[in-house]
Design an enzyme around this catalytic site. Structure first.
Site, PDB file in Angstrom:
ATOM      1  N   TRP A   1       0.816  -1.226   0.000  1.00  0.00           N
ATOM      2  CA  TRP A   1       0.000   0.000   0.000  1.00  0.00           C
ATOM      3  C   TRP A   1       0.845   1.269   0.000  1.00  0.00           C
ATOM      4  O   TRP A   1       0.322   2.359  -0.137  1.00  0.00           O
ATOM      5  CB  TRP A   1      -0.941  -0.001   1.203  1.00  0.00           C
ATOM      6  N   LYS A   2       2.128   1.141   0.211  1.00  0.00           N
ATOM      7  CA  LYS A   2       3.041   2.301   0.268  1.00  0.00           C
ATOM      8  C   LYS A   2       2.484   3.355   1.238  1.00  0.00           C
ATOM      9  O   LYS A   2       1.897   2.989   2.247  1.00  0.00           O
ATOM     10  CB  LYS A   2       3.262   2.844  -1.147  1.00  0.00           C
TER      11      LYS A   2
ATOM     12  N   GLU B   1      11.326  -6.843  -9.241  1.00  0.00           N
ATOM     13  CA  GLU B   1      10.564  -5.653  -9.613  1.00  0.00           C
ATOM     14  C   GLU B   1      11.457  -4.708 -10.413  1.00  0.00           C
ATOM     15  O   GLU B   1      12.192  -3.900  -9.827  1.00  0.00           O
ATOM     16  CB  GLU B   1      10.072  -4.928  -8.365  1.00  0.00           C
TER      17      GLU B   1
ATOM     18  N   SER C   1       3.688  -2.496 -12.067  1.00  0.00           N
ATOM     19  CA  SER C   1       2.487  -2.259 -12.877  1.00  0.00           C
ATOM     20  C   SER C   1       1.706  -3.540 -13.178  1.00  0.00           C
ATOM     21  O   SER C   1       1.152  -3.689 -14.267  1.00  0.00           O
ATOM     22  CB  SER C   1       2.843  -1.502 -14.169  1.00  0.00           C
TER      23      SER C   1
ATOM     24  N   GLY D   1       1.448  -2.830  -6.333  1.00  0.00           N
ATOM     25  CA  GLY D   1       1.377  -1.524  -5.683  1.00  0.00           C
ATOM     26  C   GLY D   1       0.013  -0.895  -5.945  1.00  0.00           C
ATOM     27  O   GLY D   1      -0.981  -1.222  -5.299  1.00  0.00           O
ATOM     28  N   GLY D   2      -0.044  -0.016  -6.934  1.00  0.00           N
ATOM     29  CA  GLY D   2      -1.250   0.768  -7.240  1.00  0.00           C
ATOM     30  C   GLY D   2      -2.543  -0.041  -7.252  1.00  0.00           C
ATOM     31  O   GLY D   2      -3.533   0.356  -6.625  1.00  0.00           O
TER      32      GLY D   2
END
Ligand code: PGA
Length: 256
Positions: A13-14, A172, A218, A239-240
């Protein structure tokens, strides 16, 4: 295939969410992805430190594991602002990311520091996910193998095969993180094979075969199945797309 290589989908989630949203997000993921309760996929989320306990409470017995985005390698003491692996274990974490590309390239962490973090994570009983990957200019200069080899050799320095059996590696490529540019399944598979060969050289064939290696950069619902369909890709570090329950749940379902 070993237990360790059961599909694994992890959400980083950063520096996102808040106390309410973090609990809601993890509950929504659990309800939208039946594969978690069925036990056919391992799932973990990595909220910001301050929301960890909140999320640990909210996951209840859904089967989702919780991890920290970073740790500090000392157990306790005068290290203002830092959080130890033992503290994270104490509040119910299972995993910790070590050497995420943003820690390496934004915060400036070195391979030596990351090695200390991986070691402390294992010693505390948490499971580390060691993140590696090349910058765009390194790929363009055909240095991917050199960079990933260095990050893994230095990241695992001093650790026995027994200790390393607790580790998940995440490949990554930095040029793919948060950019919308995903590595092709073939590009990712190539580096995963290279990592497995390196583990065989450093340790043995059994460890190389059993180590779980994730792809990150991504990853999204539209490419998740194809990426995870590659022989040496055991899951995704997202991530996003992990901040949207529908997208993350779809990726979890496509792992099985
Ligand atoms: P991204 O991030 O999925 O937003 O590219 C991946 C990561 O940093 O782990």
């Amino acid at each position: 295939m070993s237990f360790m290589r059961k599909p694994f989908v992890a959400g980083n989630w950063k520096m996102n969410t808040n106390s309410h949203a973090s609990a809601e997000l993890v509950k929504a993921i659990a309800s939208k992805a039946p594969a978690i309760a069925e036990g056919s996929v391992h799932v973990a989320v990595f909220p910001p430190f301050v929301y960890l306990q909140n999320v640990v409470k909210a996951i209840n017995s859904s089967g989702i594991a919780v991890g920290a985005q970073d740790i500090y390698y000392e157990k306790e003491g005068a290290f203002t602002g830092e959080i130890s692996a033992l503290m994270l274990k104490d509040i119910g974490c299972t995993y910790a990311l070590c050497g995420h590309s943003e820690r390496r390239h934004v915060i400036g962490e070195t391979d030596e520091l990351i090695n200390k973090k991986v070691t402390a994570t294992i010693m505390s009983g948490l499971l580390p996910i060691l993140c590696v990957g090349e910058l765009r200019e390194e790929r363009e200069a055909s240095k991917t193998e050199e960079v990933v080899t260095r990050q893994i050799r230095k990241g695992l320095a001093g650790l026995s095969a027994e200790k390393v059996s607790a580790i998940t590696i995440a490949y990554e490529p930095v040029w793919a993180i948060g950019t919308g540019l995903t590595a092709t399944p073939q590009q990712a598979q190539e580096v995963h094979v290279l990592i497995r060969k390196l583990l065989e050289q450093m340790y043995d064939a059994k460890l190389a075969e059993e180590t779980r290696i994730l792809y990150g950069g991504s990853a999204k619902p539209s490419n998740a199945a194809e990426l995870m369909g590659q022989k040496d890709i055991d899951g995704l570090l997202v991530g996003g797309a992990s901040l949207k329950a529908d997208d993350f749940a779809a990726m979890i379902q496509s792992a099985v």
